[in-house]
Design a protein around this motif. Structure first.
Motif, PDB file in Angstrom:
ATOM      1  N   ASP A 137      14.426  11.314 -26.185  1.00  0.00           N
ATOM      2  CA  ASP A 137      13.094  10.736 -26.391  1.00  0.00           C
ATOM      3  C   ASP A 137      13.120   9.619 -27.435  1.00  0.00           C
ATOM      4  O   ASP A 137      12.099   9.252 -27.992  1.00  0.00           O
ATOM      5  CB  ASP A 137      12.102  11.824 -26.792  1.00  0.00           C
ATOM      6  N   GLN A 138      14.323   9.052 -27.686  1.00  0.00           N
ATOM      7  CA  GLN A 138      14.474   8.040 -28.731  1.00  0.00           C
ATOM      8  C   GLN A 138      14.956   6.718 -28.147  1.00  0.00           C
ATOM      9  O   GLN A 138      15.933   6.665 -27.404  1.00  0.00           O
ATOM     10  CB  GLN A 138      15.476   8.527 -29.773  1.00  0.00           C
ATOM     11  N   CYS A 139      14.268   5.632 -28.511  1.00  0.00           N
ATOM     12  CA  CYS A 139      14.715   4.299 -28.132  1.00  0.00           C
ATOM     13  C   CYS A 139      15.891   3.936 -29.037  1.00  0.00           C
ATOM     14  O   CYS A 139      15.743   3.837 -30.253  1.00  0.00           O
ATOM     15  CB  CYS A 139      13.583   3.287 -28.286  1.00  0.00           C
ATOM     16  N   VAL A 140      17.076   3.747 -28.430  1.00  0.00           N
ATOM     17  CA  VAL A 140      18.283   3.489 -29.218  1.00  0.00           C
ATOM     18  C   VAL A 140      18.688   2.014 -29.199  1.00  0.00           C
ATOM     19  O   VAL A 140      19.477   1.570 -30.027  1.00  0.00           O
ATOM     20  CB  VAL A 140      19.448   4.381 -28.742  1.00  0.00           C
ATOM     21  N   LEU A 141      18.152   1.250 -28.234  1.00  0.00           N
ATOM     22  CA  LEU A 141      18.441  -0.172 -28.124  1.00  0.00           C
ATOM     23  C   LEU A 141      17.225  -0.842 -27.499  1.00  0.00           C
ATOM     24  O   LEU A 141      16.711  -0.357 -26.490  1.00  0.00           O
ATOM     25  CB  LEU A 141      19.677  -0.401 -27.242  1.00  0.00           C
ATOM     26  N   ARG A 142      16.769  -1.925 -28.093  1.00  0.00           N
ATOM     27  CA  ARG A 142      15.616  -2.636 -27.520  1.00  0.00           C
ATOM     28  C   ARG A 142      15.758  -4.126 -27.764  1.00  0.00           C
ATOM     29  O   ARG A 142      16.090  -4.548 -28.868  1.00  0.00           O
ATOM     30  CB  ARG A 142      14.303  -2.131 -28.122  1.00  0.00           C
ATOM     31  N   TYR A 143      15.541  -4.907 -26.727  1.00  0.00           N
ATOM     32  CA  TYR A 143      15.421  -6.356 -26.820  1.00  0.00           C
ATOM     33  C   TYR A 143      13.943  -6.660 -26.618  1.00  0.00           C
ATOM     34  O   TYR A 143      13.328  -6.154 -25.685  1.00  0.00           O
ATOM     35  CB  TYR A 143      16.178  -7.055 -25.695  1.00  0.00           C
ATOM     36  N   ASP A 144      13.369  -7.497 -27.475  1.00  0.00           N
ATOM     37  CA  ASP A 144      11.985  -7.906 -27.262  1.00  0.00           C
ATOM     38  C   ASP A 144      11.696  -9.189 -28.025  1.00  0.00           C
ATOM     39  O   ASP A 144      12.544  -9.688 -28.757  1.00  0.00           O
ATOM     40  CB  ASP A 144      10.988  -6.803 -27.631  1.00  0.00           C
ATOM     41  N   ASN A 145      10.535  -9.707 -27.768  1.00  0.00           N
ATOM     42  CA  ASN A 145      10.060 -10.854 -28.545  1.00  0.00           C
ATOM     43  C   ASN A 145       8.595 -10.600 -28.872  1.00  0.00           C
ATOM     44  O   ASN A 145       7.829 -10.149 -28.046  1.00  0.00           O
ATOM     45  CB  ASN A 145      10.283 -12.183 -27.825  1.00  0.00           C
ATOM     46  N   GLU A 146       8.268 -10.855 -30.115  1.00  0.00           N
ATOM     47  CA  GLU A 146       6.913 -10.633 -30.612  1.00  0.00           C
ATOM     48  C   GLU A 146       6.362 -11.945 -31.118  1.00  0.00           C
ATOM     49  O   GLU A 146       7.112 -12.795 -31.607  1.00  0.00           O
ATOM     50  CB  GLU A 146       6.930  -9.636 -31.775  1.00  0.00           C
ATOM     51  N   ARG A 147       5.065 -12.082 -31.009  1.00  0.00           N
ATOM     52  CA  ARG A 147       4.406 -13.294 -31.514  1.00  0.00           C
ATOM     53  C   ARG A 147       4.800 -13.495 -32.978  1.00  0.00           C
ATOM     54  O   ARG A 147       4.674 -12.602 -33.804  1.00  0.00           O
ATOM     55  CB  ARG A 147       2.895 -13.132 -31.396  1.00  0.00           C
ATOM     56  N   GLY A 148       5.325 -14.676 -33.274  1.00  0.00           N
ATOM     57  CA  GLY A 148       5.697 -15.019 -34.642  1.00  0.00           C
ATOM     58  C   GLY A 148       7.058 -14.521 -35.069  1.00  0.00           C
ATOM     59  O   GLY A 148       7.621 -15.002 -36.040  1.00  0.00           O
ATOM     60  N   LYS A 149       7.618 -13.563 -34.343  1.00  0.00           N
ATOM     61  CA  LYS A 149       8.900 -12.989 -34.730  1.00  0.00           C
ATOM     62  C   LYS A 149      10.037 -13.530 -33.866  1.00  0.00           C
ATOM     63  O   LYS A 149      11.185 -13.541 -34.279  1.00  0.00           O
ATOM     64  CB  LYS A 149       8.823 -11.475 -34.590  1.00  0.00           C
ATOM     65  N   GLY A 150       9.724 -13.954 -32.655  1.00  0.00           N
ATOM     66  CA  GLY A 150      10.738 -14.521 -31.776  1.00  0.00           C
ATOM     67  C   GLY A 150      11.637 -13.478 -31.130  1.00  0.00           C
ATOM     68  O   GLY A 150      11.365 -12.280 -31.151  1.00  0.00           O
TER      69      GLY A 150
END
Length: 100
Positions: A47-60
């Motif tokens: 139930d744990q996210c161990v790897l994530r790719y993302d982009n957030e407003r202002g964070k890139g």
């Protein structure tokens, strides 16, 4: 900002491990990104996210590996997906035992 779904799937890799891919095309880039995509690519173990790719407003563009965060260089969506799969393989090599 209008978001058009591009990719959306969940792939079960083992009984307790899955990857989830969500990609949207935006009418304009998010602040901090130079491309028209919003994305969340995740590897979940138990139930744990161990790897994530993302982009957030202002964070890139960035990735999370455990509780660490690293910047990503975005060249194309296809390359991002290749890089994500490569990081999944590396994670699995370290964290999964191979039965002989």
């Amino acid at each position: 900002m209008k978001a058009e779904p591009v990719l959306s799937y969940r792939q079960q890799l083992t009984a307790s491990l899955f990857k989830e891919v969500r990609v949207w095309r935006l009418s304009q880039p998010l602040a901090g990104s130079q491309h028209p995509f919003k994305y969340r690519l995740a590897l979940v173990s138990g139930d744990q996210c161990v790897l994530r790719y993302d982009n957030e407003r202002g964070k890139g563009d960035h990735k999370h590996l455990g509780d660490q965060e690293f910047a990503l260089t975005f060249s194309s969506m296809s390359q991002l997906l290749i890089d994500f799969d490569r990081d999944i393989q590396r994670w699995r090599e370290v964290h999964e035992q191979v039965d002989d």
